[in-house]
Design a protein around this motif. Structure first.
Motif, short mmCIF file in Angstrom:
data_model
loop_
_atom_site.label_atom_id
_atom_site.label_comp_id
_atom_site.label_asym_id
_atom_site.label_seq_id
_atom_site.Cartn_x
_atom_site.Cartn_y
_atom_site.Cartn_z
N ASP A 118 -6.38 -10.32 3.51
CA ASP A 118 -7.49 -9.81 4.31
C ASP A 118 -8.64 -9.41 3.39
OD1 ASP A 118 -8.91 -9.01 6.51
OD2 ASP A 118 -7.42 -7.57 7.23
N TRP A 119 -9.65 -8.81 3.98
CA TRP A 119 -10.79 -8.30 3.24
C TRP A 119 -10.97 -6.82 3.56
CZ3 TRP A 119 -13.40 -11.31 -0.25
CH2 TRP A 119 -13.14 -12.68 -0.21
N HIS A 120 -11.35 -6.04 2.56
CA HIS A 120 -11.54 -4.60 2.76
C HIS A 120 -12.97 -4.23 2.39
CE1 HIS A 120 -10.71 -0.30 2.78
NE2 HIS A 120 -11.38 -0.23 1.63
N GLY A 121 -13.54 -3.32 3.17
CA GLY A 121 -14.87 -2.81 2.85
C GLY A 121 -15.94 -3.36 3.75
N SER A 122 -17.15 -2.90 3.53
CA SER A 122 -18.30 -3.34 4.32
C SER A 122 -18.74 -4.73 3.87
CB SER A 122 -19.44 -2.34 4.19
OG SER A 122 -19.78 -2.17 2.82
N ASN A 123 -19.67 -5.29 4.60
CA ASN A 123 -20.09 -6.68 4.35
C ASN A 123 -20.59 -6.91 2.94
OD1 ASN A 123 -19.43 -7.52 6.93
ND2 ASN A 123 -21.44 -6.97 7.76
N ASN A 124 -21.33 -5.96 2.39
CA ASN A 124 -21.90 -6.16 1.07
C ASN A 124 -20.96 -5.75 -0.05
OD1 ASN A 124 -22.06 -3.46 1.70
ND2 ASN A 124 -24.02 -3.13 0.65
N GLN A 125 -19.81 -5.13 0.27
CA GLN A 125 -18.86 -4.72 -0.75
C GLN A 125 -17.44 -5.11 -0.37
OE1 GLN A 125 -19.39 -0.49 -1.58
NE2 GLN A 125 -20.56 -1.00 -3.40
N GLN A 126 -17.27 -6.24 0.27
CA GLN A 126 -15.95 -6.67 0.66
C GLN A 126 -15.13 -7.11 -0.55
OE1 GLN A 126 -16.18 -9.64 3.83
NE2 GLN A 126 -15.53 -8.06 5.26
N ALA A 127 -13.85 -6.75 -0.53
CA ALA A 127 -12.93 -7.13 -1.60
C ALA A 127 -11.64 -7.67 -0.97
CB ALA A 127 -12.62 -5.93 -2.49
N PRO A 128 -11.03 -8.71 -1.56
CA PRO A 128 -9.81 -9.29 -1.00
C PRO A 128 -8.61 -8.41 -1.26
CG PRO A 128 -10.35 -10.38 -3.06
CD PRO A 128 -11.48 -9.42 -2.77
N CYS A 129 -7.68 -8.38 -0.30
CA CYS A 129 -6.48 -7.55 -0.45
C CYS A 129 -5.29 -8.25 0.21
CB CYS A 129 -6.69 -6.16 0.16
SG CYS A 129 -7.20 -6.17 1.89
N TYR A 130 -4.09 -7.74 -0.08
CA TYR A 130 -2.86 -8.29 0.49
C TYR A 130 -1.98 -7.16 1.01
CZ TYR A 130 -0.72 -6.56 -3.78
OH TYR A 130 -0.31 -5.73 -4.78
N LYS A 131 -1.07 -7.52 1.89
CA LYS A 131 0.02 -6.65 2.32
C LYS A 131 1.24 -7.53 2.47
CE LYS A 131 0.98 -2.82 5.48
NZ LYS A 131 0.47 -2.03 6.63
N VAL A 132 2.34 -7.17 1.80
CA VAL A 132 3.45 -8.10 1.69
C VAL A 132 4.79 -7.36 1.69
CG1 VAL A 132 3.51 -8.07 -0.84
CG2 VAL A 132 4.24 -10.11 0.36
N GLU A 133 5.81 -8.05 2.12
CA GLU A 133 7.19 -7.55 2.06
C GLU A 133 8.09 -8.73 1.74
OE1 GLU A 133 10.59 -5.32 4.83
OE2 GLU A 133 8.51 -5.51 5.53
N GLY A 134 8.97 -8.55 0.78
CA GLY A 134 9.85 -9.66 0.42
C GLY A 134 10.81 -9.28 -0.69
N ASN A 135 11.50 -10.27 -1.21
CA ASN A 135 12.51 -10.07 -2.24
C ASN A 135 12.06 -10.66 -3.57
OD1 ASN A 135 14.16 -9.90 0.38
ND2 ASN A 135 15.61 -9.23 -1.16
N VAL A 136 12.21 -9.89 -4.63
CA VAL A 136 11.98 -10.38 -5.98
C VAL A 136 13.34 -10.68 -6.60
CG1 VAL A 136 11.04 -9.85 -8.25
CG2 VAL A 136 9.86 -9.04 -6.21
N ASP A 137 13.59 -11.95 -6.89
CA ASP A 137 14.86 -12.38 -7.51
C ASP A 137 14.63 -12.63 -8.99
OD1 ASP A 137 15.94 -12.42 -4.93
OD2 ASP A 137 15.51 -14.55 -4.68
N TRP A 138 15.50 -12.08 -9.81
CA TRP A 138 15.48 -12.36 -11.24
C TRP A 138 16.64 -13.31 -11.54
CZ3 TRP A 138 11.27 -11.31 -13.88
CH2 TRP A 138 10.41 -10.32 -13.37
N ILE A 139 16.31 -14.45 -12.15
CA ILE A 139 17.24 -15.55 -12.29
C ILE A 139 17.52 -15.81 -13.77
CG2 ILE A 139 17.60 -18.02 -11.77
CD1 ILE A 139 15.27 -17.51 -9.63
N LEU A 140 18.79 -16.08 -14.11
CA LEU A 140 19.15 -16.43 -15.48
C LEU A 140 18.57 -17.80 -15.80
CD1 LEU A 140 20.74 -15.40 -17.94
CD2 LEU A 140 22.69 -16.74 -17.12
#
Length: 357
Positions: A118-140
């Motif tokens: 999504d985007w956050h902020g007013s029109n002249n100061q919009q910044a991209p952002c995320y919201k996420v949920e998931g699994n981080v797998d560490w693999i050999l």
């Protein structure tokens, strides 16, 4: 034809491309023969990166980058800079003067839910952002030196590095600051997209070793013990001393201050980052807090409190509205930093103030 498709399927699930070990080019399907070291369910939000077309993009390499940086900080407090760098490359891969080093671990991010960009902020100061949920797998990623002893130590080290990353900061851009949208919403400055916020998902709540500030010293001691044990298992001669890096984790170079915040509106330090902490004294845009094109020497975290309760003769994990508010400082020799540390020390006996842990 079946053999060819089997080879293609194995290649695609293992990943294609030059950034596979950082989470790019992989499918959610587990590759044949793949060995998962450990997996963590996380929830998070923060500023996102952008594509060339300036569209928001969630980049899973943020998890590997965070652990790589923290490994350097921990190793740098135990040995010199050159050895700390070699050890970090052994873990996560890198380049040497001779050949590329294939790291012991790779990572994959899996999300069943749609990643919200999504985007956050007013029109002249919009910044991209995320919201996420998931699994981080560490693999050999390749065989360990000792299939039993070294693998067990590797698993403990990755677990502790993930806990360290979650306790003291977060992942991705602006990880050294708390998310102003959550913790500074009553101030007009929160319109700027600053900071991120991460917490354990329901499946990983038991991963949290911290429920109060008093737990932090034991955790720091434990991660250093695990790091030393893993280093010794690598058969590398460890020179004495420390790295000369700014953010190494060594008693002479880092201080941790913590308190309990009753809810997300109860952060003390968020105000000190934007206005005077005392009449006429400020750390805003100083060498301690940083400014444009200058990284500061202070991390600020609001870590969600999770406690274990007894219910029907069973242990139950309970989320509370409280947070452990943590300031991690790497002091310099400036007068601004000295004055701020004097301020923190003078308030240690005041109820609900920061205490050096």
């Amino acid at each position: 034809m079946e053999t060819i498709w089997a080879i293609w399927e194995k290649a695609i699930t293992a990943g294609l491309g030059c950034r596979v070990s950082a989470g790019y080019g992989q499918s959610n399907k587990k590759a044949e023969g793949e060995q998962t070291i450990c997996s963590f369910q996380l929830k998070g939000q923060g500023p996102s990166s952008q594509l060339l077309e300036r569209d928001p993009e969630f980049r899973p390499n943020m998890f590997k980058a965070a652990l790589r940086g923290h490994a350097m900080r921990i190793f740098g407090g135990l040995t010199n800079a050159a050895t700390a760098e070699i050890l970090t490359k052994q873990l996560f891969g890198g380049f040497s003067s001779d050949d590329p080093i294939v790291g012991l671990v790779a990572m994959r991010f899996r999300s069943e839910a749609e990643i919200k960009l999504d985007w956050h902020g007013s029109n002249n100061q919009q910044a991209p952002c995320y919201k996420v949920e998931g699994n981080v797998d560490w693999i050999l990623n390749r065989p360990t030196l000792d299939p039993e002893i070294d693998y067990d130590l590797l698993k403990k080290l990755i677990l502790k590095l993930m806990q360290f990353a979650m306790l003291f900061g977060g992942f991705g851009k602006s990880w050294r600051r708390i998310d102003h949208r959550l913790f500074f919403a009553d101030n007009p400055d929160y319109e700027r997209l600053i900071g991120c916020h991460w917490q354990w998902g329901d499946q990983s709540l038991r991963t949290s070793p911290i429920s109060r500030p008093q737990n932090i010293p034991d955790f720091i001691k434990k991660i250093q013990e695990v790091a030393r044990a893993w280093i010794n298992s690598q058969g590398i001669n460890i020179p004495t001393g420390t790295a000369g890096c700014r953010e190494i984790w060594h008693p002479g170079q880092v201080q941790v201050w913590a308190r309990i915040a009753e809810d997300r509106d109860d952060s003390l330090a968020i105000n000190w980052l934007h206005k005077d902490y005392q009449n006429g004294k400020s750390i805003k845009q100083s060498s301690l807090t940083g400014k444009l094109n200058q990284i500061g020497r202070l991390w600020h975290r609001m870590y969600p409190v999770i406690v274990i309760k007894e219910k029907d003769e069973k242990k139950v994990l309970v989320r509370r509205p409280q947070f452990i508010e943590i300031l991690t400082l790497f002091p310099d020799n400036s007068q601004t930093t000295a004055d701020f540390l004097d301020f923190l020390r003078s308030r240690q006996q005041i109820d609900r103030s920061f205490r050096k842990v």
